[in-house]
Design an enzyme around this catalytic site. Structure first.
Site, PDB file in Angstrom:
ATOM      1  N   ASP A   1       0.838  -1.034   0.096  1.00  0.00           N
ATOM      2  CA  ASP A   1       0.046   0.017  -0.071  1.00  0.00           C
ATOM      3  C   ASP A   1       0.958   1.079   0.013  1.00  0.00           C
ATOM      4  OD1 ASP A   1      -2.064   2.062   0.857  1.00  0.00           O
ATOM      5  OD2 ASP A   1      -3.219   0.399   1.102  1.00  0.00           O
TER       6      ASP A   1
ATOM      7  N   GLY B   1     -13.427   6.524  -2.171  1.00  0.00           N
ATOM      8  CA  GLY B   1     -14.069   7.272  -0.951  1.00  0.00           C
ATOM      9  C   GLY B   1     -15.600   7.321  -0.818  1.00  0.00           C
TER      10      GLY B   1
ATOM     11  N   ALA C   1     -20.752  -2.026  -6.841  1.00  0.00           N
ATOM     12  CA  ALA C   1     -21.911  -1.737  -7.176  1.00  0.00           C
ATOM     13  C   ALA C   1     -22.332  -0.517  -7.875  1.00  0.00           C
ATOM     14  CB  ALA C   1     -23.103  -1.838  -6.145  1.00  0.00           C
ATOM     15  N   CYS C   2     -21.100   0.561  -7.823  1.00  0.00           N
ATOM     16  CA  CYS C   2     -21.284   1.775  -8.433  1.00  0.00           C
ATOM     17  C   CYS C   2     -21.144   1.838  -9.968  1.00  0.00           C
ATOM     18  CB  CYS C   2     -20.404   2.812  -7.962  1.00  0.00           C
ATOM     19  SG  CYS C   2     -20.596   3.588  -6.398  1.00  0.00           S
TER      20      CYS C   2
ATOM     21  N   TYR D   1     -16.028   6.896 -11.056  1.00  0.00           N
ATOM     22  CA  TYR D   1     -15.626   5.841 -10.257  1.00  0.00           C
ATOM     23  C   TYR D   1     -16.325   4.579 -10.739  1.00  0.00           C
ATOM     24  CZ  TYR D   1     -15.422   2.770  -5.908  1.00  0.00           C
ATOM     25  OH  TYR D   1     -15.330   1.800  -5.114  1.00  0.00           O
TER      26      TYR D   1
ATOM     27  N   GLU E   1     -14.808   9.023   4.255  1.00  0.00           N
ATOM     28  CA  GLU E   1     -15.793   8.283   5.038  1.00  0.00           C
ATOM     29  C   GLU E   1     -17.211   7.909   4.233  1.00  0.00           C
ATOM     30  OE1 GLU E   1     -14.905  10.999   5.799  1.00  0.00           O
ATOM     31  OE2 GLU E   1     -16.418  12.285   6.528  1.00  0.00           O
TER      32      GLU E   1
ATOM     33  N   LYS F   1     -21.475  11.722  13.295  1.00  0.00           N
ATOM     34  CA  LYS F   1     -22.300  12.768  13.784  1.00  0.00           C
ATOM     35  C   LYS F   1     -23.068  12.518  14.987  1.00  0.00           C
ATOM     36  CE  LYS F   1     -22.627  14.111   8.823  1.00  0.00           C
ATOM     37  NZ  LYS F   1     -23.473  14.467   7.852  1.00  0.00           N
TER      38      LYS F   1
ATOM     39  N   THR G   1     -32.304   5.096  -0.825  1.00  0.00           N
ATOM     40  CA  THR G   1     -31.890   4.044  -0.222  1.00  0.00           C
ATOM     41  C   THR G   1     -30.609   3.026  -0.406  1.00  0.00           C
ATOM     42  OG1 THR G   1     -33.077   2.728  -2.006  1.00  0.00           O
ATOM     43  CG2 THR G   1     -34.543   3.315   0.060  1.00  0.00           C
TER      44      THR G   1
ATOM     45  N   ARG H   1     -30.291   1.702  -3.901  1.00  0.00           N
ATOM     46  CA  ARG H   1     -29.455   0.523  -4.675  1.00  0.00           C
ATOM     47  C   ARG H   1     -29.671  -0.492  -3.450  1.00  0.00           C
ATOM     48  NH1 ARG H   1     -23.980   2.508  -5.545  1.00  0.00           N
ATOM     49  NH2 ARG H   1     -24.864   2.928  -7.820  1.00  0.00           N
TER      50      ARG H   1
HETATM   51  P1  NAD Z   1      -9.550   2.170   1.138  1.00  0.00           P
HETATM   52  O1  NAD Z   1      -9.470   3.594   0.563  1.00  0.00           O
HETATM   53  O2  NAD Z   1      -9.597   2.057   2.479  1.00  0.00           O
HETATM   54  O3  NAD Z   1      -8.398   1.120   0.764  1.00  0.00           O
HETATM   55  C1  NAD Z   1      -7.732   1.357  -0.622  1.00  0.00           C
HETATM   56  C2  NAD Z   1      -6.338   1.378  -0.377  1.00  0.00           C
HETATM   57  O4  NAD Z   1      -5.631   1.362  -1.624  1.00  0.00           O
HETATM   58  C3  NAD Z   1      -5.885   2.444   0.474  1.00  0.00           C
HETATM   59  O5  NAD Z   1      -5.044   2.119   1.743  1.00  0.00           O
HETATM   60  C4  NAD Z   1      -4.976   3.296  -0.573  1.00  0.00           C
HETATM   61  O6  NAD Z   1      -3.726   3.842   0.154  1.00  0.00           O
HETATM   62  C5  NAD Z   1      -4.630   2.222  -1.356  1.00  0.00           C
HETATM   63  N1  NAD Z   1      -3.960   2.716  -2.528  1.00  0.00           N
HETATM   64  C6  NAD Z   1      -4.465   3.695  -3.319  1.00  0.00           C
HETATM   65  N2  NAD Z   1      -3.743   4.150  -4.105  1.00  0.00           N
HETATM   66  C7  NAD Z   1      -2.638   3.268  -4.356  1.00  0.00           C
HETATM   67  C8  NAD Z   1      -1.533   3.342  -5.079  1.00  0.00           C
HETATM   68  N3  NAD Z   1      -1.323   4.045  -6.209  1.00  0.00           N
HETATM   69  N4  NAD Z   1      -0.540   2.485  -4.672  1.00  0.00           N
HETATM   70  C9  NAD Z   1      -0.656   1.511  -3.696  1.00  0.00           C
HETATM   71  N5  NAD Z   1      -1.795   1.672  -2.930  1.00  0.00           N
HETATM   72  C10 NAD Z   1      -2.663   2.548  -3.188  1.00  0.00           C
HETATM   73  O7  NAD Z   1     -10.890   1.423   0.323  1.00  0.00           O
HETATM   74  P2  NAD Z   1     -11.499   0.229   0.982  1.00  0.00           P
HETATM   75  O8  NAD Z   1     -12.952   0.620   1.465  1.00  0.00           O
HETATM   76  O9  NAD Z   1     -10.746  -0.688   1.625  1.00  0.00           O
HETATM   77  O10 NAD Z   1     -11.924  -0.471  -0.606  1.00  0.00           O
HETATM   78  C11 NAD Z   1     -10.943  -1.456  -1.100  1.00  0.00           C
HETATM   79  C12 NAD Z   1     -11.641  -1.892  -2.506  1.00  0.00           C
HETATM   80  O11 NAD Z   1     -12.721  -2.100  -2.370  1.00  0.00           O
HETATM   81  C13 NAD Z   1     -11.373  -0.563  -3.416  1.00  0.00           C
HETATM   82  O12 NAD Z   1     -11.149  -1.261  -4.696  1.00  0.00           O
HETATM   83  C14 NAD Z   1     -12.844  -0.126  -3.472  1.00  0.00           C
HETATM   84  O13 NAD Z   1     -12.991   0.582  -4.794  1.00  0.00           O
HETATM   85  C15 NAD Z   1     -13.397  -1.354  -3.276  1.00  0.00           C
HETATM   86  N6  NAD Z   1     -15.038  -1.080  -2.950  1.00  0.00           N
HETATM   87  C16 NAD Z   1     -15.355  -0.526  -1.641  1.00  0.00           C
HETATM   88  C17 NAD Z   1     -16.231  -0.537  -1.149  1.00  0.00           C
HETATM   89  C18 NAD Z   1     -16.761   0.041   0.286  1.00  0.00           C
HETATM   90  O14 NAD Z   1     -17.879   0.180   0.618  1.00  0.00           O
HETATM   91  N7  NAD Z   1     -15.543  -0.056   1.171  1.00  0.00           N
HETATM   92  C19 NAD Z   1     -17.348  -0.619  -2.008  1.00  0.00           C
HETATM   93  C20 NAD Z   1     -17.429  -0.974  -3.429  1.00  0.00           C
HETATM   94  C21 NAD Z   1     -16.091  -1.124  -3.714  1.00  0.00           C
END
Ligand code: NAD
Length: 324
Positions: free
Chosen positions: A32, A76, A119-120, A149, A191, A200, A219, A283
């Site tokens: 990371d 995010g 799901a986006c 996204y 967040e 909040k 929703t 959704r």
């Molecule tokens: P998060 O932002 O907490 O984790 C993503 C991590 O990727 C971060 O720690 C960030 O530092 C790292 N990262 C970003 N760019 C980077 C780079 N260039 N090199 C190395 N590391 C890098 O997000 P999350 O909630 O843990 O989500 C994880 C995955 O699941 C993502 O692909 C996200 O799109 C997908 N996702 C999450 C959700 C959700 O509700 N959390 C929903 C749909 C999809």
């Protein structure tokens, strides 16, 4: 014992995944830009670096891994992905990571790779009615996600499927629906709704008010982190690629989610709906396919997950912890 690589291991889902894989006894390498924010990493080896750099990706995939989980992305909550100001970075950064990691895995003959889509990627036109959204996997096309996204996620899904078709990669693709829980972003601008609402409410005084973006009738469904990890590992170890929804089908209006958190807090708090970035009107995860293919679907109630999350966030708030 398997050798496992987790990209995005400093993030919310990645850090929980590492903990789970370690509890199963595997050797785990995390990668990371940063270490996990709320706990030390449980990984055996943690490499800090930028996965947008193809040479760094090759360095990271320097051996045979039994499983690679690619979770790294520039992402995010609504305040990050629906405001428009981060679109170029979101598309460029996440696409570059996926292009480079897939290519590094292919070059090193590492075939088994998991990708976290979202799901986006589902079309906006099926999510206009808050009471009847359609997020069945086969409703993805004709494509029309409501955010850049979502478009990047759709592109990358296709990239993984193309590598499966042309290079024999064994890909697994999950479409996550709003994952929440402890040790996730709660006030750093990335967040998501459950964490923001918990914060909040935790910060509000008894008799006070909290602001909720939109009219509150939009929703969503929310999946607790532990079940997300369980479903992801099951998908990875199945002989099926997806793409498949990993989400809860307990749909709730955002104002009702806020009321749930308020009730858990025991405080008397009112809700004020204000303009803000909200995304689609409705959704919900459609879990027919995952149940049919993996014989599994999430079962924990939203309330149980929210109780754990509210407790964790209110402790952060009362200890005046920073989330930056
Ligand atoms: P998060 O932002 O907490 O984790 C993503 C991590 O990727 C971060 O720690 C960030 O530092 C790292 N990262 C970003 N760019 C980077 C780079 N260039 N090199 C190395 N590391 C890098 O997000 P999350 O909630 O843990 O989500 C994880 C995955 O699941 C993502 O692909 C996200 O799109 C997908 N996702 C999450 C959700 C959700 O509700 N959390 C929903 C749909 C999809």
């Amino acid at each position: 014992m398997s050798k496992i690589l987790v990209c995005g291991a400093g993030g919310f889902i990645g850090s929980h995944l590492v903990k789970k894989l370690k509890s199963e006894g595997h050797w785990v390498r995390g990668v990371d830009l940063k270490y996990p924010r709320y706990d030390e990493t449980f990984a055996d080896d943690f490499i800090i670096g930028d996965l947008r750099d193809p040479n760094f990706c090759l360095q990271v995939v320097d051996q045979k891994f039994d499983e690679i989980y690619q979770l790294a992305a520039d992402m995010g909550g609504a305040g990050f992905v629906f405001v428009g100001t981060h679109d170029a970075d979101i598309m460029h950064n996440s696409a570059a990571i996926n292009l480079n990691m897939l290519e590094a895995a292919r070059k090193r003959n590492n075939k088994n790779i998991f990708y976290s889509s979202s799901a986006c990627m589902y079309p906006e036109y099926n999510q206009l009615d808050p009471d009847n959204p359609n997020c069945a996997e086969d409703s993805a096309y004709p494509a029309n996600p409501d955010s850049e996204y979502g478009w990047e996620k759709l592109f990358s899904e296709r990239l993984y499927l193309a590598y499966a078709k042309n290079y024999g990669m064994d890909v697994s693709i999950a479409r996550y629906h709003n994952i929440f829980g402890i040790e996730g972003s709660w006030s750093d601008g990335r967040e998501k709704a459950p964490a923001a609402i918990c914060r909040k409410v935790a910060q509000a005084s008894d008799g006070g008010e909290i602001e909720i973006w939109g009219d509150g009738k939009q929703t969503r469904s929310f999946l607790y982190i532990d079940e997300c990890i369980e479903g992801s590992i099951k998908l990875m170890r199945s002989n099926w690629s997806g793409p498949v929804n990993i989400g809860s089908d307990e749909m709730i209006a955002i104002n009702d989610l806020a009321k749930m958190v308020i009730e858990i807090s025991g405080k008397d708090i009112s809700i004020k709906n204000i303009d803000g970035p909200v995304g689609v009107r409705g959704r919900n995860s459609d879990n027919k396919l995952i149940n049919e293919k993996l014989g599994w679907k999430p079962s924990e109630s939203l309330k149980d997950g929210i109780i754990k999350t509210y407790e964790w966030i209110s402790t952060q708030v009362s200890n005046k912890k920073q989330d930056i």
